[in-house]
Design an enzyme around this catalytic site. Structure first.
Site, PDB file in Angstrom:
ATOM      1  N   LYS A  48      40.258 -42.635 -13.956  1.00  0.00           N
ATOM      2  CA  LYS A  48      41.380 -43.562 -14.217  1.00  0.00           C
ATOM      3  C   LYS A  48      42.064 -43.954 -12.909  1.00  0.00           C
ATOM      4  O   LYS A  48      42.371 -45.121 -12.678  1.00  0.00           O
ATOM      5  CB  LYS A  48      42.449 -42.869 -15.069  1.00  0.00           C
ATOM      6  CG  LYS A  48      42.216 -42.814 -16.541  1.00  0.00           C
ATOM      7  CD  LYS A  48      43.501 -42.266 -17.188  1.00  0.00           C
ATOM      8  CE  LYS A  48      43.315 -41.865 -18.615  1.00  0.00           C
ATOM      9  NZ  LYS A  48      44.534 -41.285 -19.211  1.00  0.00           N
ATOM     10  N   ASP A  68      47.672 -43.647 -21.549  1.00  0.00           N
ATOM     11  CA  ASP A  68      47.007 -42.830 -22.559  1.00  0.00           C
ATOM     12  C   ASP A  68      45.971 -43.721 -23.222  1.00  0.00           C
ATOM     13  O   ASP A  68      46.281 -44.835 -23.658  1.00  0.00           O
ATOM     14  CB  ASP A  68      47.969 -42.248 -23.588  1.00  0.00           C
ATOM     15  CG  ASP A  68      47.324 -41.054 -24.281  1.00  0.00           C
ATOM     16  OD1 ASP A  68      47.096 -40.030 -23.608  1.00  0.00           O
ATOM     17  OD2 ASP A  68      47.003 -41.153 -25.478  1.00  0.00           O
ATOM     18  N   TYR A 113      33.441 -41.779 -21.900  1.00  0.00           N
ATOM     19  CA  TYR A 113      32.489 -42.355 -22.849  1.00  0.00           C
ATOM     20  C   TYR A 113      31.802 -43.612 -22.308  1.00  0.00           C
ATOM     21  O   TYR A 113      31.097 -44.302 -23.051  1.00  0.00           O
ATOM     22  CB  TYR A 113      33.213 -42.695 -24.169  1.00  0.00           C
ATOM     23  CG  TYR A 113      33.804 -41.477 -24.863  1.00  0.00           C
ATOM     24  CD1 TYR A 113      33.031 -40.683 -25.714  1.00  0.00           C
ATOM     25  CD2 TYR A 113      35.133 -41.102 -24.650  1.00  0.00           C
ATOM     26  CE1 TYR A 113      33.571 -39.570 -26.342  1.00  0.00           C
ATOM     27  CE2 TYR A 113      35.683 -39.983 -25.273  1.00  0.00           C
ATOM     28  CZ  TYR A 113      34.893 -39.226 -26.117  1.00  0.00           C
ATOM     29  OH  TYR A 113      35.415 -38.114 -26.736  1.00  0.00           O
TER      30      TYR A 113
HETATM   31  P1  ITT Z   1      45.378 -37.770 -18.085  1.00  0.00           P
HETATM   32  O1  ITT Z   1      46.084 -37.396 -19.372  1.00  0.00           O
HETATM   33  O2  ITT Z   1      45.658 -36.836 -16.956  1.00  0.00           O
HETATM   34  O3  ITT Z   1      45.562 -39.221 -17.726  1.00  0.00           O
HETATM   35  P2  ITT Z   1      42.927 -37.548 -19.664  1.00  0.00           P
HETATM   36  O4  ITT Z   1      41.466 -37.719 -19.316  1.00  0.00           O
HETATM   37  O5  ITT Z   1      43.290 -36.295 -20.442  1.00  0.00           O
HETATM   38  O6  ITT Z   1      43.776 -37.604 -18.293  1.00  0.00           O
HETATM   39  P3  ITT Z   1      43.802 -39.113 -21.893  1.00  0.00           P
HETATM   40  O7  ITT Z   1      44.594 -38.010 -22.479  1.00  0.00           O
HETATM   41  O8  ITT Z   1      44.372 -40.500 -21.882  1.00  0.00           O
HETATM   42  O9  ITT Z   1      43.436 -38.825 -20.367  1.00  0.00           O
HETATM   43  O10 ITT Z   1      42.376 -39.097 -22.588  1.00  0.00           O
HETATM   44  C1  ITT Z   1      41.587 -40.190 -22.460  1.00  0.00           C
HETATM   45  C2  ITT Z   1      40.150 -39.821 -22.770  1.00  0.00           C
HETATM   46  O11 ITT Z   1      39.545 -40.970 -23.398  1.00  0.00           O
HETATM   47  C3  ITT Z   1      39.375 -39.602 -21.467  1.00  0.00           C
HETATM   48  O12 ITT Z   1      39.319 -38.239 -21.104  1.00  0.00           O
HETATM   49  C4  ITT Z   1      38.016 -40.193 -21.810  1.00  0.00           C
HETATM   50  O13 ITT Z   1      37.244 -39.239 -22.485  1.00  0.00           O
HETATM   51  C5  ITT Z   1      38.363 -41.322 -22.766  1.00  0.00           C
HETATM   52  N1  ITT Z   1      38.539 -42.598 -22.036  1.00  0.00           N
HETATM   53  C6  ITT Z   1      39.707 -43.274 -21.812  1.00  0.00           C
HETATM   54  N2  ITT Z   1      39.478 -44.364 -21.066  1.00  0.00           N
HETATM   55  C7  ITT Z   1      38.164 -44.371 -20.806  1.00  0.00           C
HETATM   56  C8  ITT Z   1      37.327 -45.218 -20.067  1.00  0.00           C
HETATM   57  O14 ITT Z   1      37.802 -46.260 -19.399  1.00  0.00           O
HETATM   58  N3  ITT Z   1      36.036 -44.929 -20.020  1.00  0.00           N
HETATM   59  C9  ITT Z   1      35.522 -43.874 -20.659  1.00  0.00           C
HETATM   60  N4  ITT Z   1      36.233 -42.998 -21.367  1.00  0.00           N
HETATM   61  C10 ITT Z   1      37.555 -43.242 -21.440  1.00  0.00           C
END
Ligand code: ITT
Length: 200
Positions: free
Chosen positions: A17, A74, A158
């Site tokens: 991200k 998120d 993903y």
């Molecule tokens: P932070 O909370 O520290 O930002 P995180 O990975 O835990 O990190 P989230 O709680 O927002 O972030 O979870 C998002 C999940 O959704 C992430 O771990 C991926 O598995 C998926 N995801 C979100 N955006 C994505 C993207 O652009 N490409 C692929 N998978 C994505």
């Protein structure tokens, strides 16, 4: 507290991200810091029921730990045949300690018998806050289908199983520049930049 108007702290520990935000926020001409760069090592519990709620919780909580403006993301994947799952549980879909590869494997197994009904969308909620006060919220989505097997090594999460049928390419096969044009996060970031411009 000393604030620097030219700095944004992106409230994530997800390096995928963060790398995308460095590209997406470039038009703002601000310095983008990670939580680590900002010296924040505490984690926030994502207890919300929606992406928007979780983004707001992260932005508000982290903005109390730094004098700078904080941007929280998120995001996750919603799959129609799974009733919108994994949704807000995208990061936790295959349990604690699981890898991106494990989560993708579980998703493909769950869709094994779905030939046609493989529609999905990525959703990204953004919230910006400073000093415990919300500045703005926005979001973006990107629609696609879940591929039959992972393709491509780029991106994170993903990406290798999320296919854009018109281009016959997964996000895992997109360059960072291509993903920055199509993705849910890029759409949300464009909305954010428009809102910031309108408010100034
Ligand atoms: P932070 O909370 O520290 O930002 P995180 O990975 O835990 O990190 P989230 O709680 O927002 O972030 O979870 C998002 C999940 O959704 C992430 O771990 C991926 O598995 C998926 N995801 C979100 N955006 C994505 C993207 O652009 N490409 C692929 N998978 C994505």
């Amino acid at each position: 507290m000393v604030t620097a108007a030219g700095i944004i702290v992106v409230a994530t520990r997800n390096t995928g991200k963060l790398g995308e935000f460095r590209v997406l926020l470039a038009p703002l001409g601000k310095r983008v810091l990670s939580l680590e760069d900002a010296g924040i090592d505490r984690d926030i519990e994502e207890s919300g029921a929606t992406f928007a709620e979780n983004a707001r919780i992260k932005a508000l909580e982290y903005s109390r730990m730094t004098p700078h403006t904080v941007l929280a993301d998120d995001s996750g994947l919603e799959v129609r045949a799974l009733g919108g799952r994994p949704g807000v549980f995208s990061a936790r879909y295959a349990g604690p300690g699981a890898s991106d590869r494990d989560r993708n494997r579980k998703l493909l197994e769950q869709l094994e018998h779905e030939d046609k009904n493989r529609e999905a969308r990525f959703f990204c909620a953004l919230a910006m806050a400073r000093g415990g006060a919300l500045i703005l919220e926005t979001s973006g989505e990107c629609r696609g289908i879940i591929a039959r097997a992972p393709r491509g090594e780029n991106g994170f999460g993903y990406d290798p199983v999320f296919l854009i049928p018109e281009l016959d390419k997964t996000f895992g096969e997109f360059s960072l520049e291509e993903k920055s044009r199509y993705s849910h996060r890029s759409r949300a970031a464009r909305n954010l930049i428009d809102l910031l411009k309108r408010n100034n």
